[in-house]
Scaffold this motif. Structure first.
Motif, PDB file in Angstrom:
ATOM      1  N   LEU A  35      69.474   7.166  39.614  1.00 45.49           N
ATOM      2  CA  LEU A  35      70.513   8.007  39.040  1.00 45.49           C
ATOM      3  C   LEU A  35      71.763   8.069  39.917  1.00 45.49           C
ATOM      4  CD1 LEU A  35      68.351  10.930  37.650  1.00 45.49           C
ATOM      5  CD2 LEU A  35      69.064   8.825  36.520  1.00 45.49           C
ATOM      6  N   MET A  36      71.580   7.996  41.227  1.00 47.10           N
ATOM      7  CA  MET A  36      72.727   8.152  42.127  1.00 47.10           C
ATOM      8  C   MET A  36      73.370   6.831  42.532  1.00 47.10           C
ATOM      9  SD  MET A  36      71.394  11.232  44.566  1.00 47.10           S
ATOM     10  CE  MET A  36      72.899  11.283  45.508  1.00 47.10           C
ATOM     11  N   PHE A  37      72.578   5.759  42.573  1.00 46.73           N
ATOM     12  CA  PHE A  37      73.096   4.511  43.121  1.00 46.73           C
ATOM     13  C   PHE A  37      73.023   3.332  42.155  1.00 46.73           C
ATOM     14  CE2 PHE A  37      71.484   7.042  46.749  1.00 46.73           C
ATOM     15  CZ  PHE A  37      72.716   7.368  47.294  1.00 46.73           C
ATOM     16  N   GLY A  38      72.713   3.599  40.894  1.00 50.51           N
ATOM     17  CA  GLY A  38      72.832   2.578  39.871  1.00 50.51           C
ATOM     18  C   GLY A  38      71.701   1.582  39.739  1.00 50.51           C
ATOM     19  N   ASP A  39      70.523   1.894  40.271  1.00 45.85           N
ATOM     20  CA  ASP A  39      69.379   0.994  40.128  1.00 45.85           C
ATOM     21  C   ASP A  39      68.909   1.001  38.676  1.00 45.85           C
ATOM     22  OD1 ASP A  39      67.014  -0.429  40.252  1.00 45.85           O
ATOM     23  OD2 ASP A  39      65.906   1.151  41.278  1.00 45.85           O
ATOM     24  N   LYS A  40      69.249  -0.045  37.929  1.00 43.25           N
ATOM     25  CA  LYS A  40      68.956  -0.088  36.495  1.00 43.25           C
ATOM     26  C   LYS A  40      67.486  -0.304  36.177  1.00 43.25           C
ATOM     27  CE  LYS A  40      73.575  -1.280  35.224  1.00 43.25           C
ATOM     28  NZ  LYS A  40      74.516  -2.165  34.603  1.00 43.25           N
ATOM     29  N   GLU A  41      66.689  -0.803  37.139  1.00 43.49           N
ATOM     30  CA  GLU A  41      65.243  -0.957  36.928  1.00 43.49           C
ATOM     31  C   GLU A  41      64.499   0.343  37.196  1.00 43.49           C
ATOM     32  OE1 GLU A  41      64.430  -4.257  39.651  1.00 43.49           O
ATOM     33  OE2 GLU A  41      63.901  -5.415  37.856  1.00 43.49           O
ATOM     34  N   ALA A  42      65.203   1.324  37.726  1.00 42.91           N
ATOM     35  CA  ALA A  42      64.624   2.614  38.078  1.00 42.91           C
ATOM     36  C   ALA A  42      63.407   2.439  38.991  1.00 42.91           C
ATOM     37  CB  ALA A  42      64.279   3.423  36.828  1.00 42.91           C
ATOM     38  N   LYS A  43      63.606   1.705  40.086  1.00 46.78           N
ATOM     39  CA  LYS A  43      62.515   1.551  41.060  1.00 46.78           C
ATOM     40  C   LYS A  43      62.231   2.900  41.686  1.00 46.78           C
ATOM     41  CE  LYS A  43      63.857  -3.085  42.292  1.00 46.78           C
ATOM     42  NZ  LYS A  43      65.308  -3.053  42.401  1.00 46.78           N
ATOM     43  N   CYS A  44      60.970   3.255  41.791  1.00 47.12           N
ATOM     44  CA  CYS A  44      60.573   4.549  42.343  1.00 47.12           C
ATOM     45  C   CYS A  44      61.059   4.669  43.781  1.00 47.12           C
ATOM     46  CB  CYS A  44      59.057   4.712  42.282  1.00 47.12           C
ATOM     47  SG  CYS A  44      58.511   6.306  42.946  1.00 47.12           S
ATOM     48  N   SER A  45      61.811   5.717  44.061  1.00 48.87           N
ATOM     49  CA  SER A  45      62.365   5.911  45.400  1.00 48.87           C
ATOM     50  C   SER A  45      61.646   7.015  46.178  1.00 48.87           C
ATOM     51  CB  SER A  45      63.866   6.209  45.306  1.00 48.87           C
ATOM     52  OG  SER A  45      64.127   7.267  44.414  1.00 48.87           O
ATOM     53  N   ASP A  46      60.489   7.452  45.697  1.00 45.67           N
ATOM     54  CA  ASP A  46      59.709   8.483  46.389  1.00 45.67           C
ATOM     55  C   ASP A  46      58.806   7.829  47.429  1.00 45.67           C
ATOM     56  OD1 ASP A  46      58.229  10.619  47.288  1.00 45.67           O
ATOM     57  OD2 ASP A  46      57.381  11.123  45.326  1.00 45.67           O
ATOM     58  N   GLN A  47      59.227   7.895  48.691  1.00 40.46           N
ATOM     59  CA  GLN A  47      58.458   7.294  49.778  1.00 40.46           C
ATOM     60  C   GLN A  47      57.104   7.963  49.978  1.00 40.46           C
ATOM     61  OE1 GLN A  47      61.034   7.534  53.174  1.00 40.46           O
ATOM     62  NE2 GLN A  47      62.452   6.022  52.372  1.00 40.46           N
ATOM     63  N   ASN A  48      56.937   9.165  49.460  1.00 40.48           N
ATOM     64  CA  ASN A  48      55.674   9.885  49.600  1.00 40.48           C
ATOM     65  C   ASN A  48      54.655   9.523  48.527  1.00 40.48           C
ATOM     66  OD1 ASN A  48      56.461  11.345  51.935  1.00 40.48           O
ATOM     67  ND2 ASN A  48      57.685  12.690  50.621  1.00 40.48           N
ATOM     68  N   ASN A  49      55.024   8.587  47.649  1.00 37.67           N
ATOM     69  CA  ASN A  49      54.097   8.142  46.613  1.00 37.67           C
ATOM     70  C   ASN A  49      53.891   6.628  46.764  1.00 37.67           C
ATOM     71  OD1 ASN A  49      52.717   7.425  44.259  1.00 37.67           O
ATOM     72  ND2 ASN A  49      53.659   9.095  43.112  1.00 37.67           N
ATOM     73  N   PRO A  50      52.960   6.226  47.646  1.00 35.16           N
ATOM     74  CA  PRO A  50      52.784   4.796  47.920  1.00 35.16           C
ATOM     75  C   PRO A  50      52.329   3.979  46.715  1.00 35.16           C
ATOM     76  CG  PRO A  50      51.049   6.080  48.974  1.00 35.16           C
ATOM     77  CD  PRO A  50      52.042   7.060  48.408  1.00 35.16           C
ATOM     78  N   GLU A  51      51.715   4.611  45.719  1.00 34.26           N
ATOM     79  CA  GLU A  51      51.275   3.875  44.524  1.00 34.26           C
ATOM     80  C   GLU A  51      52.467   3.407  43.680  1.00 34.26           C
ATOM     81  OE1 GLU A  51      47.223   5.928  43.114  1.00 34.26           O
ATOM     82  OE2 GLU A  51      48.876   7.327  43.472  1.00 34.26           O
ATOM     83  N   LEU A  52      53.567   4.154  43.748  1.00 35.25           N
ATOM     84  CA  LEU A  52      54.723   3.842  42.910  1.00 35.25           C
ATOM     85  C   LEU A  52      55.941   3.370  43.679  1.00 35.25           C
ATOM     86  CD1 LEU A  52      54.720   6.807  40.357  1.00 35.25           C
ATOM     87  CD2 LEU A  52      53.598   4.585  40.168  1.00 35.25           C
ATOM     88  N   PHE A  53      56.042   3.691  44.952  1.00 31.50           N
ATOM     89  CA  PHE A  53      57.260   3.421  45.728  1.00 31.50           C
ATOM     90  C   PHE A  53      57.706   1.966  45.591  1.00 31.50           C
ATOM     91  CE2 PHE A  53      59.443   2.304  49.758  1.00 31.50           C
ATOM     92  CZ  PHE A  53      60.557   3.105  49.578  1.00 31.50           C
ATOM     93  N   GLY A  54      58.961   1.797  45.195  1.00 33.15           N
ATOM     94  CA  GLY A  54      59.562   0.474  45.069  1.00 33.15           C
ATOM     95  C   GLY A  54      59.253  -0.253  43.776  1.00 33.15           C
TER      96      GLY A  54
END
Length: 147
Positions: A35-54
């Motif tokens: 939402l803030m930096f324009g990542d159109k793939e919406a890669k998960c940016s929550d470093q505390n969720n290793p199952e989804l991060f990135g």
């Protein structure tokens, strides 16, 4: 193949690939970069969720127990939908919280883009479904997971 039945929050039919976490889903942290930096793939940016991060969330069936975190969660879901970076669907093993429910309902009403949302699918659902599996969601809350 296994079928589950949940409670419909936002109806819809969808068939897409699962992205699974057994941790609470922090909506703000997960969608922040998108939402803030324009990542159109919406890669998960929550470093505390290793199952989804990135991992890209856009167009995936997000399978999760519940959402956690900020009171902005509902507006984050709305904003992701408005910016066309939303998940294809949200499937909750537990009861949905009011903020996530509000976000998915408002998205359907304000953007005319319903994101099917089902809750109360149970712990067996979250134990069974794995990332990469094909998930089919029907308007009546029926969820079919193909291996």
């Amino acid at each position: 193949m296994k079928t589950f039945k949940g409670r419909v929050i936002v109806p819809g039919n969808i068939k897409a690939e699962a992205l699974v976490t057994k941790s609470g889903f922090n909506t703000l942290a997960s969608f922040q970069k998108s939402l803030m930096f324009g990542d159109k793939e919406a890669k998960c940016s929550d470093q505390n969720n290793p199952e989804l991060f990135g991992k890209p969330m856009q167009g995936k069936v997000l399978c999760l127990p519940q959402t956690i975190g900020s009171t902005t969660g509902g507006m984050v879901l709305y904003a992701a939908t408005k910016m066309e970076r939303q998940a294809a669907c949200f499937l909750f093993s537990q009861k949905i919280d009011s903020l996530a429910a509000a976000g998915t309902i408002l998205s359907a009403v304000w953007t005319n883009t319903p994101v099917p949302t089902i809750d109360c699918l149970g712990l067996e659902f979250l134990d069974y479904v794995k990332s990469g599996m094909l998930v089919t969601v029907e308007e009546d809350g029926t969820v079919t997971v193909d291996q």
